[in-house]
Design a protein around this motif. Structure first.
Motif, PDB file in Angstrom:
ATOM      1  N   ASP A  49     102.380   2.291 -71.680  1.00  9.09           N
ATOM      2  CA  ASP A  49     101.028   1.857 -72.560  1.00  9.09           C
ATOM      3  C   ASP A  49     100.593   0.851 -72.187  1.00  9.09           C
ATOM      4  O   ASP A  49      99.426   0.538 -72.204  1.00  9.09           O
ATOM      5  N   GLN A  50     101.494  -0.193 -72.036  1.00  8.02           N
ATOM      6  CA  GLN A  50     100.824  -1.457 -71.576  1.00  8.02           C
ATOM      7  C   GLN A  50     100.332  -1.641 -70.218  1.00  8.02           C
ATOM      8  O   GLN A  50      99.308  -2.212 -70.300  1.00  8.02           O
ATOM      9  N   VAL A  99      98.804   0.890 -68.890  1.00  7.20           N
ATOM     10  CA  VAL A  99      97.556   1.573 -68.943  1.00  7.20           C
ATOM     11  C   VAL A  99      96.367   0.414 -69.750  1.00  7.20           C
ATOM     12  O   VAL A  99      95.227   0.402 -69.176  1.00  7.20           O
ATOM     13  N   SER A 100      96.826  -0.118 -70.513  1.00  8.00           N
ATOM     14  CA  SER A 100      96.175  -1.206 -71.327  1.00  8.00           C
ATOM     15  C   SER A 100      95.557  -2.304 -70.338  1.00  8.00           C
ATOM     16  O   SER A 100      94.271  -2.472 -70.526  1.00  8.00           O
ATOM     17  N   GLU A 101      96.577  -2.763 -69.543  1.00  7.76           N
ATOM     18  CA  GLU A 101      96.195  -3.934 -68.795  1.00  7.76           C
ATOM     19  C   GLU A 101      95.142  -3.125 -67.550  1.00  7.76           C
ATOM     20  O   GLU A 101      94.136  -3.686 -67.216  1.00  7.76           O
ATOM     21  N   GLU A 152      92.985  -0.656 -68.119  1.00  8.52           N
ATOM     22  CA  GLU A 152      91.830  -0.476 -68.818  1.00  8.52           C
ATOM     23  C   GLU A 152      91.100  -1.969 -68.872  1.00  8.52           C
ATOM     24  O   GLU A 152      89.586  -2.029 -68.673  1.00  8.52           O
ATOM     25  N   LYS A 153      91.721  -2.875 -69.019  1.00  5.48           N
ATOM     26  CA  LYS A 153      91.123  -4.337 -69.297  1.00  5.48           C
ATOM     27  C   LYS A 153      90.357  -4.779 -67.875  1.00  5.48           C
ATOM     28  O   LYS A 153      89.330  -5.244 -67.974  1.00  5.48           O
ATOM     29  N   GLU A 203      87.436  -2.604 -67.299  1.00  6.57           N
ATOM     30  CA  GLU A 203      86.135  -3.034 -68.267  1.00  6.57           C
ATOM     31  C   GLU A 203      85.601  -4.387 -67.533  1.00  6.57           C
ATOM     32  O   GLU A 203      84.457  -4.663 -67.469  1.00  6.57           O
ATOM     33  N   ARG A 231      86.621   6.123 -72.424  1.00  6.00           N
ATOM     34  CA  ARG A 231      87.800   5.805 -73.421  1.00  6.00           C
ATOM     35  C   ARG A 231      87.575   6.304 -74.706  1.00  6.00           C
ATOM     36  O   ARG A 231      88.821   7.030 -75.363  1.00  6.00           O
ATOM     37  N   THR A 247      90.422   9.412 -76.052  1.00  2.23           N
ATOM     38  CA  THR A 247      91.603   8.783 -77.257  1.00  2.23           C
ATOM     39  C   THR A 247      91.234   9.528 -78.329  1.00  2.23           C
ATOM     40  O   THR A 247      91.790   9.403 -79.506  1.00  2.23           O
TER      41      THR A 247
END
Length: 181
Positions: A103-104, A106-108, A110-111, A114, A129, A133
């Motif tokens: 999850d971390q 994927v979050s990184e 996505e950032k 962006e 996104r 979700t």
């Protein structure tokens, strides 16, 4: 020289057959020890660490036209699972495995996306996104509103969108035209 060997057993003996043509002419020699068999011929060598001990004094070997037959007298009437004793497994310390927080990651990712995206690409990433979700109900509302409005409306409210057909709402200063048929 490539030579095959095979074996079988009874309650009292193990018989090893070494396929070797004209063994007598090839100067074959057999040496039997309690837990090891060693055989040589002109360009051939066979060494087998035996699974169980044998009685050396009661062992024998004989050469035939196409093979050498070695008879080993078992020390005990135990059934041999294999002919050869395998080397003891060596323990190797493996590095500790690190668990990944997916999850971390994927979050990184996505950032990073962006930051790299600008303008329309950033807007498309935002909508992707939101869509990926969201619940199935929100996804259904987004699909219906976008397709019925010709791409001019994007709603996430199914209660509103599900009641009737979504009307076209072009941005201020523009007008909507139907394609000619």
């Amino acid at each position: 020289m490539s030579v095959r060997h095979d074996w079988y057993q009874s309650e009292t003996k193990v018989v090893i057959t070494v396929l070797l043509k004209n063994a007598i002419e090839k100067n074959y020699a057999v040496k039997i020890e309690s837990k090891k068999l060693h055989m040589t011929a002109d360009d051939y060598e066979l060494e087998i660490p035996l699974l169980h001990p044998v009685v050396v004094e009661r062992c024998s070997h004989k050469a035939f036209q196409t093979k050498v037959e070695i008879t080993l007298a078992k020390e005990t009437g135990v059934r041999w699972e294999t002919l050869e004793e395998k080397a003891a497994p060596v323990e190797v310390a493996l590095p500790k495995l690190q668990t990944k927080n997916w999850d971390q990651l994927v979050s990184e990712e996505e950032k990073i996306e962006e930051k790299e995206a600008q303008g329309e690409a950033a807007l498309n990433n935002l909508f992707k996104r939101i869509y990926s979700t969201s619940s199935p109900e929100v996804q259904k509302a987004m699909n219906k509103s976008f397709s019925e409005s010709g791409g001019t409306v994007l709603s996430t409210n199914w209660n509103e969108v599900g009641k009737e057909k979504v009307i076209v709402r072009p941005p201020n200063g523009t007008e909507f035209r139907e394609w000619e048929k």
